[in-house]
Design an enzyme around this catalytic site. Sequence first.
Site, PDB file in Angstrom:
ATOM      1  N   GLY A  59       0.695  -1.208   0.208  1.00 45.30           N
ATOM      2  CA  GLY A  59       0.071   0.055  -0.082  1.00 45.30           C
ATOM      3  C   GLY A  59       0.978   0.812  -0.119  1.00 45.30           C
TER       4      GLY A  59
ATOM      5  N   LEU B 147      -6.160 -11.284   4.792  1.00 43.04           N
ATOM      6  CA  LEU B 147      -7.005 -10.147   6.117  1.00 43.04           C
ATOM      7  C   LEU B 147      -9.076 -11.391   5.096  1.00 43.04           C
ATOM      8  CD1 LEU B 147      -6.558  -6.491   5.942  1.00 43.04           C
ATOM      9  CD2 LEU B 147      -5.685  -8.345   7.297  1.00 43.04           C
TER      10      LEU B 147
ATOM     11  N   ALA C  84      -5.772  -2.002   4.563  1.00 49.58           N
ATOM     12  CA  ALA C  84      -7.552  -1.977   4.029  1.00 49.58           C
ATOM     13  C   ALA C  84      -8.235  -2.117   3.192  1.00 49.58           C
ATOM     14  CB  ALA C  84      -7.362  -0.758   5.393  1.00 49.58           C
ATOM     15  N   TYR C  85      -9.470  -1.654   3.509  1.00 57.95           N
ATOM     16  CA  TYR C  85     -10.282  -2.215   2.444  1.00 57.95           C
ATOM     17  C   TYR C  85     -10.581  -0.455   2.143  1.00 57.95           C
ATOM     18  CZ  TYR C  85     -14.170  -2.153  -0.789  1.00 57.95           C
ATOM     19  OH  TYR C  85     -14.908  -1.733  -2.089  1.00 57.95           O
TER      20      TYR C  85
ATOM     21  N   TYR D 170      -3.593   1.703  11.278  1.00 54.64           N
ATOM     22  CA  TYR D 170      -4.085   3.110  10.195  1.00 54.64           C
ATOM     23  C   TYR D 170      -5.570   2.613  10.505  1.00 54.64           C
ATOM     24  CZ  TYR D 170       0.995   3.993   9.691  1.00 54.64           C
ATOM     25  OH  TYR D 170       1.907   4.130  10.074  1.00 54.64           O
TER      26      TYR D 170
ATOM     27  N   THR E 255      -8.805   6.159  10.281  1.00 56.45           N
ATOM     28  CA  THR E 255      -9.183   7.113   9.312  1.00 56.45           C
ATOM     29  C   THR E 255      -9.701   8.784  10.732  1.00 56.45           C
ATOM     30  OG1 THR E 255     -10.533   8.390   7.499  1.00 56.45           O
ATOM     31  CG2 THR E 255     -10.775   5.941   8.555  1.00 56.45           C
TER      32      THR E 255
ATOM     33  N   TYR F 208     -17.494   3.054   4.079  1.00 59.81           N
ATOM     34  CA  TYR F 208     -15.709   3.157   4.804  1.00 59.81           C
ATOM     35  C   TYR F 208     -15.694   3.408   6.036  1.00 59.81           C
ATOM     36  CZ  TYR F 208     -10.894   4.367   4.604  1.00 59.81           C
ATOM     37  OH  TYR F 208      -9.464   5.037   5.404  1.00 59.81           O
TER      38      TYR F 208
ATOM     39  N   LYS G  52     -14.410   0.752   9.413  1.00 57.61           N
ATOM     40  CA  LYS G  52     -13.107   1.699  10.176  1.00 57.61           C
ATOM     41  C   LYS G  52     -13.072   1.985  11.850  1.00 57.61           C
ATOM     42  CE  LYS G  52      -8.815   2.351   8.923  1.00 57.61           C
ATOM     43  NZ  LYS G  52      -7.800   1.342   8.044  1.00 57.61           N
TER      44      LYS G  52
ATOM     45  N   TRP H 252      -6.091  12.222   3.551  1.00 55.93           N
ATOM     46  CA  TRP H 252      -5.514  12.619   3.006  1.00 55.93           C
ATOM     47  C   TRP H 252      -4.635  12.381   1.953  1.00 55.93           C
ATOM     48  CZ3 TRP H 252      -7.413  18.189   2.060  1.00 55.93           C
ATOM     49  CH2 TRP H 252      -9.063  18.641   1.890  1.00 55.93           C
TER      50      TRP H 252
END
Length: 296
Positions: A11, A37, A60-61, A99, A101, A125, A129, A150
């Site tokens: 990623g 995952l 992650a997705y 991580y 968001t 999303y 998360k 971002w």
Amino acid sequence: MSRILLIGKTGQIGQELECVLTPLHDVIAPDRAQLDLTNADSIRRVIAEARPEIVINAAAYTQVDAAEKEAALAMQLNGVAPDIIAECVKKIDGLLVHYSTLFVFDGTKNGPYLENDAPNPLGTYGRSKLAGDEAIVASGCSHIILRVNWIYSVRRSNFVLTMLKLARERASLNIVADQVGSPTAAAACATAMMGMLHKGRALRDLTGIYNLAAQGQCTRLEWAQAVIDGAKACSGRYDGWAELQPTTTAANPQPAARPLNTVADCGKIRRVMGIEMAPWKTSIEKLLRGLYPVSM
Ligand SMILES: NC(=O)c1ccc[n+]([C@@H]2O[C@H](COP(=O)([O-])OP(=O)(O)OC[C@H]3O[C@@H](n4cnc5c(N)ncnc54)[C@H](OP(=O)(O)O)[C@@H]3O)[C@@H](O)[C@H]2O)c1
């Protein structure tokens, strides 16, 4: 030197992490074929075999709009898998760095978000998360959850690379001027991780959620303009770039609603860990100098 299991090495953040961690640490970085995952057994097997001191989950997705149609998959990757990872990390008495968001918030706050502001995600999303964050906290494992937003790098797909491409292909681009955030380079996130790891075992005592973002804030339109201005200066090509026109989020509906404000207050990570990120424009200029090295 720590023994680190890095999940998500392909990623944006994962690639930068692998670059900076590998020379200094004992890094095990499985690919998706080794640790998927969606496959709980593979998560449990890899962590049990590697027995790392630290697991960093940068996987992650991440497709915000597609998540609206693939809610079950997004929840599996972002909500369920972190729960399983946390359970495994607790079993080996390790530390999980994960991580998250700023999309866990609805973006209506008048000012930067603090870690303990009430979440209220607008889309699948963000909800997925948030489920991951909550599962990690509830697991009782030592954890550092880093809320970023971002994110961009020279790899994969992101707003900066999209702007660089579209601005050469079109005469004019409409960019929303009512979304505000802090563009943050994946490379800067990796540098911050090195700062955290310098703390050694003491990092385990700093368990909690932390915002991590570049200094300063801007609108998406200002971000796009900074990318184009920087690209002009670094490439020496001043003609043939799109003119940017302001538009609104409401005039450009997307499958997933976007929080208008994703600015993070990064005071906690500065006070507790001594981590301070560069101003957002500085990191963009650095990335562009790397993309157009010949003219410099
Ligand atoms: N990008 C942003 O603007 C942004 C904003 C806020 C928060 N974040 C968070 O920051 C973290 C990193 O984001 P990023 O932009 O660096 O991610 P990214 O570039 O989209 O990469 C996602 C990573 O997850 C891996 N992955 C996807 N499905 C997987 C599966 N089933 N099993 C194992 N690995 C899988 C991908 O592997 P493949 O290469 O095999 O697909 C890739 O390594 C994520 O937690 C994300 O939610 C990102």
